[in-house]
Motif scaffolding. Structure first.
Motif, PDB file in Angstrom:
ATOM      1  N   LEU A  57      -8.644  28.589 -20.329  1.00 32.70           N
ATOM      2  CA  LEU A  57      -7.376  29.316 -20.359  1.00 32.70           C
ATOM      3  C   LEU A  57      -7.020  29.609 -21.809  1.00 32.70           C
ATOM      4  N   ARG A  58      -6.950  30.880 -22.154  1.00 28.06           N
ATOM      5  CA  ARG A  58      -6.694  31.285 -23.529  1.00 28.06           C
ATOM      6  C   ARG A  58      -5.208  31.342 -23.867  1.00 28.06           C
ATOM      7  N   ALA A  59      -4.377  31.652 -22.899  1.00 32.57           N
ATOM      8  CA  ALA A  59      -2.937  31.753 -23.168  1.00 32.57           C
ATOM      9  C   ALA A  59      -2.166  31.748 -21.852  1.00 32.57           C
ATOM     10  N   ALA A  82      -3.887  25.445 -23.603  1.00 35.40           N
ATOM     11  CA  ALA A  82      -3.567  26.847 -23.890  1.00 35.40           C
ATOM     12  C   ALA A  82      -2.162  26.968 -24.470  1.00 35.40           C
ATOM     13  N   PRO A  83      -1.940  27.919 -25.376  1.00 34.54           N
ATOM     14  CA  PRO A  83      -0.602  28.129 -25.933  1.00 34.54           C
ATOM     15  C   PRO A  83       0.292  28.903 -24.972  1.00 34.54           C
ATOM     16  N   VAL A  84       1.578  28.594 -25.026  1.00 38.66           N
ATOM     17  CA  VAL A  84       2.587  29.338 -24.276  1.00 38.66           C
ATOM     18  C   VAL A  84       3.185  30.394 -25.203  1.00 38.66           C
ATOM     19  N   LEU A  85       3.169  31.661 -24.753  1.00 39.26           N
ATOM     20  CA  LEU A  85       3.643  32.773 -25.568  1.00 39.26           C
ATOM     21  C   LEU A  85       4.880  33.400 -24.935  1.00 39.26           C
ATOM     22  N   LEU A  86       5.910  33.632 -25.743  1.00 38.36           N
ATOM     23  CA  LEU A  86       7.187  34.157 -25.259  1.00 38.36           C
ATOM     24  C   LEU A  86       7.801  35.044 -26.333  1.00 38.36           C
ATOM     25  N   HIS A  87       8.472  36.115 -25.898  1.00 38.92           N
ATOM     26  CA  HIS A  87       9.216  36.928 -26.863  1.00 38.92           C
ATOM     27  C   HIS A  87      10.404  36.105 -27.382  1.00 38.92           C
ATOM     28  N   PRO A 103       8.112  27.136 -27.076  1.00 37.74           N
ATOM     29  CA  PRO A 103       6.868  27.891 -26.881  1.00 37.74           C
ATOM     30  C   PRO A 103       5.956  27.718 -28.102  1.00 37.74           C
ATOM     31  N   ASP A 104       4.690  27.997 -27.912  1.00 35.83           N
ATOM     32  CA  ASP A 104       3.713  27.803 -28.994  1.00 35.83           C
ATOM     33  C   ASP A 104       3.525  29.033 -29.858  1.00 35.83           C
ATOM     34  N   GLY A 105       3.928  30.196 -29.357  1.00 33.27           N
ATOM     35  CA  GLY A 105       3.739  31.424 -30.114  1.00 33.27           C
ATOM     36  C   GLY A 105       4.671  32.500 -29.608  1.00 33.27           C
ATOM     37  N   GLU A 106       4.773  33.573 -30.381  1.00 34.69           N
ATOM     38  CA  GLU A 106       5.687  34.661 -30.054  1.00 34.69           C
ATOM     39  C   GLU A 106       4.934  35.897 -29.574  1.00 34.69           C
TER      40      GLU A 106
END
Length: 209
Positions: A57-59, A82-87, A103-106
Protein backbone atom coordinates in the motif's frame (compact mmCIF):
# COMPACT_ATOMS: atom_id res chain seq x y z
CA UNK A 1 0.11 -4.68 -15.98
CA UNK A 2 -2.37 -1.82 -16.28
CA UNK A 3 -3.78 -0.45 -13.05
CA UNK A 4 -7.22 -1.70 -12.14
CA UNK A 5 -9.91 -0.47 -9.77
CA UNK A 6 -11.17 -2.66 -6.94
CA UNK A 7 -14.27 -1.73 -4.95
CA UNK A 8 -15.15 -2.43 -1.34
CA UNK A 9 -18.24 -1.33 0.60
CA UNK A 10 -17.95 -0.85 4.35
CA UNK A 11 -20.62 0.14 6.85
CA UNK A 12 -20.52 2.37 9.90
CA UNK A 13 -21.64 5.69 11.32
CA UNK A 14 -21.34 9.25 10.06
CA UNK A 15 -21.29 11.76 12.93
CA UNK A 16 -21.29 15.56 12.69
CA UNK A 17 -22.90 18.49 14.48
CA UNK A 18 -24.26 16.20 17.21
CA UNK A 19 -26.10 13.83 14.84
CA UNK A 20 -25.32 10.27 13.79
CA UNK A 21 -26.39 8.36 10.68
CA UNK A 22 -25.77 4.79 9.55
CA UNK A 23 -23.94 4.83 6.22
CA UNK A 24 -22.40 2.54 3.64
CA UNK A 25 -19.15 3.86 2.16
CA UNK A 26 -17.33 3.05 -1.04
CA UNK A 27 -13.65 2.24 -0.60
CA UNK A 28 -11.71 2.37 -3.87
CA UNK A 29 -8.41 0.58 -4.42
CA UNK A 30 -6.33 1.52 -7.45
CA UNK A 31 -3.28 -0.52 -8.39
CA UNK A 32 -1.95 -3.70 -9.95
CA UNK A 33 -0.87 -7.04 -8.51
CA UNK A 34 2.05 -5.56 -6.58
CA UNK A 35 1.09 -2.10 -5.33
CA UNK A 36 -1.99 0.01 -4.71
CA UNK A 37 -3.46 3.08 -3.08
CA UNK A 38 -6.66 3.18 -1.02
CA UNK A 39 -9.08 6.05 -1.52
CA UNK A 40 -11.07 6.70 1.69
CA UNK A 41 -10.29 4.14 4.40
CA UNK A 42 -13.81 3.92 5.77
CA UNK A 43 -14.92 2.07 8.91
CA UNK A 44 -13.02 -1.22 8.58
CA UNK A 45 -9.23 -1.24 8.32
CA UNK A 46 -9.07 -5.03 8.34
CA UNK A 47 -11.40 -5.29 5.34
CA UNK A 48 -9.31 -2.80 3.37
CA UNK A 49 -6.11 -4.62 4.27
CA UNK A 50 -7.62 -7.96 3.24
CA UNK A 51 -8.72 -6.48 -0.10
CA UNK A 52 -5.11 -5.52 -0.80
CA UNK A 53 -4.29 -9.23 -0.83
CA UNK A 54 -0.64 -8.74 0.02
CA UNK A 55 -0.02 -5.78 -2.26
CA UNK A 56 2.17 -2.93 -1.03
CA UNK A 57 0.00 0.00 0.00
CA UNK A 58 1.65 3.20 -1.20
CA UNK A 59 -0.80 5.73 0.24
CA UNK A 60 -4.17 6.20 1.92
CA UNK A 61 -5.80 9.14 0.16
CA UNK A 62 -8.65 10.98 1.89
CA UNK A 63 -11.14 12.77 -0.35
CA UNK A 64 -12.18 14.75 2.74
CA UNK A 65 -12.15 14.42 6.51
CA UNK A 66 -15.69 13.55 7.53
CA UNK A 67 -15.34 10.78 10.05
CA UNK A 68 -16.94 8.09 7.90
CA UNK A 69 -14.21 8.54 5.27
CA UNK A 70 -11.22 8.62 7.63
CA UNK A 71 -12.16 6.61 10.73
CA UNK A 72 -10.11 3.56 9.67
CA UNK A 73 -7.21 5.48 8.12
CA UNK A 74 -4.81 5.47 11.11
CA UNK A 75 -5.33 1.76 11.76
CA UNK A 76 -4.76 0.92 8.10
CA UNK A 77 -1.64 3.11 8.09
CA UNK A 78 -0.32 1.37 11.20
CA UNK A 79 -0.95 -2.05 9.66
CA UNK A 80 0.68 -1.28 6.33
CA UNK A 81 3.14 1.56 6.88
CA UNK A 82 1.40 3.65 4.22
CA UNK A 83 1.09 7.43 4.69
CA UNK A 84 -2.28 9.11 5.13
CA UNK A 85 -2.72 12.07 2.74
CA UNK A 86 -5.25 14.87 3.29
CA UNK A 87 -5.79 18.39 1.98
CA UNK A 88 -4.77 20.76 4.82
CA UNK A 89 -8.03 22.74 4.64
CA UNK A 90 -9.74 19.71 6.19
CA UNK A 91 -7.50 19.48 9.25
CA UNK A 92 -10.19 20.96 11.56
CA UNK A 93 -12.55 18.14 10.54
CA UNK A 94 -9.78 15.54 10.82
CA UNK A 95 -9.03 16.62 14.39
CA UNK A 96 -12.63 16.01 15.42
CA UNK A 97 -12.09 12.31 14.73
CA UNK A 98 -8.36 11.88 15.32
CA UNK A 99 -7.22 14.61 17.74
CA UNK A 100 -4.01 12.78 18.64
CA UNK A 101 -2.95 11.57 15.17
CA UNK A 102 -2.12 13.93 12.33
CA UNK A 103 -2.15 12.97 8.65
CA UNK A 104 1.27 12.05 7.27
CA UNK A 105 1.21 14.28 4.21
CA UNK A 106 -0.74 16.94 2.36
CA UNK A 107 -2.69 16.91 -0.87
CA UNK A 108 -2.60 19.98 -3.11
CA UNK A 109 -4.54 21.02 -6.17
CA UNK A 110 -2.70 19.89 -9.28
CA UNK A 111 -0.62 17.32 -7.44
CA UNK A 112 -0.08 14.03 -9.28
CA UNK A 113 0.02 10.66 -7.54
CA UNK A 114 1.58 7.77 -9.44
CA UNK A 115 0.51 4.19 -8.85
CA UNK A 116 1.06 1.12 -11.02
CA UNK A 117 1.97 3.28 -14.01
CA UNK A 118 -1.21 5.34 -13.66
CA UNK A 119 -1.48 9.02 -12.74
CA UNK A 120 -4.11 10.36 -10.35
CA UNK A 121 -4.53 14.13 -10.57
CA UNK A 122 -5.67 15.90 -7.41
CA UNK A 123 -8.52 18.36 -8.00
CA UNK A 124 -9.36 20.60 -5.03
CA UNK A 125 -13.17 20.71 -5.01
CA UNK A 126 -14.34 22.48 -1.83
CA UNK A 127 -17.99 22.78 -0.87
CA UNK A 128 -18.96 19.56 0.88
CA UNK A 129 -15.90 20.17 3.01
CA UNK A 130 -13.21 22.89 2.75
CA UNK A 131 -10.47 20.43 1.82
CA UNK A 132 -12.49 18.09 -0.35
CA UNK A 133 -10.61 16.71 -3.33
CA UNK A 134 -11.41 14.53 -6.32
CA UNK A 135 -8.89 12.25 -8.01
CA UNK A 136 -8.92 12.14 -11.80
CA UNK A 137 -7.32 9.18 -13.55
CA UNK A 138 -7.42 10.00 -17.29
CA UNK A 139 -5.90 6.66 -18.31
CA UNK A 140 -8.73 4.89 -16.51
CA UNK A 141 -11.41 7.36 -17.70
CA UNK A 142 -12.42 7.72 -14.07
CA UNK A 143 -12.76 10.40 -11.43
CA UNK A 144 -13.12 9.51 -7.74
CA UNK A 145 -15.36 12.22 -6.33
CA UNK A 146 -15.78 11.37 -2.66
CA UNK A 147 -18.88 13.25 -1.52
CA UNK A 148 -18.54 16.13 -4.02
CA UNK A 149 -20.62 14.64 -6.86
CA UNK A 150 -23.08 11.74 -6.77
CA UNK A 151 -25.45 10.11 -9.18
CA UNK A 152 -28.20 12.76 -9.13
CA UNK A 153 -26.37 15.77 -7.81
CA UNK A 154 -23.92 17.43 -5.45
CA UNK A 155 -22.98 16.19 -2.01
CA UNK A 156 -24.78 17.55 1.04
CA UNK A 157 -24.04 21.08 2.20
CA UNK A 158 -26.40 21.46 5.15
CA UNK A 159 -23.86 20.96 7.94
CA UNK A 160 -20.78 22.65 9.37
CA UNK A 161 -17.83 23.40 7.08
CA UNK A 162 -19.99 23.09 3.92
CA UNK A 163 -21.29 25.66 1.41
CA UNK A 164 -23.68 25.08 -1.50
CA UNK A 165 -22.49 27.80 -3.94
CA UNK A 166 -18.93 26.58 -3.44
CA UNK A 167 -19.70 22.95 -4.24
CA UNK A 168 -21.66 23.98 -7.35
CA UNK A 169 -18.69 26.05 -8.53
CA UNK A 170 -16.33 23.14 -7.87
CA UNK A 171 -18.48 20.74 -9.86
CA UNK A 172 -19.08 23.18 -12.72
CA UNK A 173 -15.49 24.35 -13.08
CA UNK A 174 -13.49 21.24 -12.20
CA UNK A 175 -15.63 18.14 -12.79
CA UNK A 176 -18.02 18.99 -15.62
CA UNK A 177 -14.98 20.09 -17.64
CA UNK A 178 -13.82 16.46 -17.76
CA UNK A 179 -14.71 14.26 -20.78
CA UNK A 180 -18.40 13.23 -20.76
CA UNK A 181 -17.53 9.54 -20.78
CA UNK A 182 -15.57 9.80 -17.53
CA UNK A 183 -16.92 7.38 -14.92
CA UNK A 184 -17.74 9.07 -11.60
CA UNK A 185 -16.92 6.75 -8.70
CA UNK A 186 -18.54 8.21 -5.63
CA UNK A 187 -18.09 8.00 -1.87
CA UNK A 188 -21.52 6.42 -1.39
CA UNK A 189 -23.93 4.67 -3.74
CA UNK A 190 -23.77 3.94 -7.42
CA UNK A 191 -21.36 5.28 -10.01
CA UNK A 192 -22.42 7.59 -12.83
CA UNK A 193 -20.72 9.55 -15.62
CA UNK A 194 -19.85 13.20 -16.16
CA UNK A 195 -22.06 13.19 -19.24
CA UNK A 196 -25.06 11.90 -17.29
CA UNK A 197 -24.76 14.57 -14.59
CA UNK A 198 -23.72 17.64 -16.62
CA UNK A 199 -27.17 18.48 -18.06
CA UNK A 200 -28.65 18.82 -14.56
CA UNK A 201 -26.47 21.63 -13.21
CA UNK A 202 -29.21 24.26 -13.53
CA UNK A 203 -31.67 21.96 -11.74
CA UNK A 204 -29.29 21.59 -8.81
CA UNK A 205 -28.84 25.34 -8.56
CA UNK A 206 -32.60 25.83 -8.62
CA UNK A 207 -33.01 23.25 -5.84
CA UNK A 208 -30.39 25.07 -3.84
CA UNK A 209 -29.04 22.08 -1.92
Amino acid sequence: MTARIDHLVTSGTFALDGGEWDVDNNVWIVGDDTEAIVIDAAHDAAASEAALNGRTLRAIVCTHAHNDHIDAAPALADATGAPVLLHPDDLPLWKQTHPDRAPDGELADGQELEIAGTTLQVLHTPGHAPGAVCLYAPELSTVFTGDTLFQGGPGATGRSFSHFPTIVASIRDRLLALPPGTTVRTGHGDSTTIGAEAPHLDEWIARGH
